[in-house]
Design an enzyme around this catalytic site. Sequence first.
Site, PDB file in Angstrom:
ATOM      1  N   GLN A 119       0.743  -1.467   0.452  1.00 50.40           N
ATOM      2  CA  GLN A 119       0.167   0.134   0.129  1.00 50.40           C
ATOM      3  C   GLN A 119       0.710   0.669   0.149  1.00 50.40           C
ATOM      4  OE1 GLN A 119      -3.082  -0.604   2.966  1.00 50.40           O
ATOM      5  NE2 GLN A 119      -3.856   1.838   1.746  1.00 50.40           N
ATOM      6  N   PHE A 120       1.199   1.499  -0.998  1.00 43.96           N
ATOM      7  CA  PHE A 120       1.709   2.840  -1.195  1.00 43.96           C
ATOM      8  C   PHE A 120       1.890   3.661  -0.486  1.00 43.96           C
ATOM      9  CE2 PHE A 120      -0.736   3.141  -5.344  1.00 43.96           C
ATOM     10  CZ  PHE A 120      -0.682   4.812  -4.914  1.00 43.96           C
ATOM     11  N   THR A 121       0.073   3.988  -0.397  1.00 42.82           N
ATOM     12  CA  THR A 121      -0.710   5.542   0.276  1.00 42.82           C
ATOM     13  C   THR A 121       0.135   5.295   1.629  1.00 42.82           C
ATOM     14  OG1 THR A 121      -2.416   4.332   0.677  1.00 42.82           O
ATOM     15  CG2 THR A 121      -2.350   5.047  -1.699  1.00 42.82           C
TER      16      THR A 121
END
Length: 150
Positions: A78-80
């Site tokens: 989850q890059f966010t």
Amino acid sequence: MRSVLQRVAWASVTVEGKKVSEIKNGLLILLGIEDADGKEDIEWLSRKLVNLRIFNDDDGVMNKSLLDVDGEAIVVSQFTLHAATKKGNRPSYIKASKPEVAIPLYEAFVKQLEKDLGKKVGTGVFGADMKVELLNDGPVTITFDTKNKD
């Protein structure tokens, strides 16, 4: 390396209508990777997650680890988690690693977690549009940042 850990009664990941991972009692681990992450971050976070005493004992006290309860885990990239939100209303993801850096680190983290847990770990599909379902147990949700271990 940033992580959001959720204690779950169950969790699953679906990609393009196909369920790719599913667990019962255990941990859903959302994982964000940045370029500065490495082997030390992977080892520290994996050990922390499998030994964290957040599962109830017979008296209802959070005193057991994932290892103690023979729990399962799913790791979802989850890059966010590296969103910068200080300026404006549109998050910037400049600190999140690009796939050529993030994928090998993500895969190494999964392997380390499997080693520390002593069993296969479920995953999502890196970079895919995933549907993550879960029943948060407690609720228990804890965040980690390997660059800030306080």
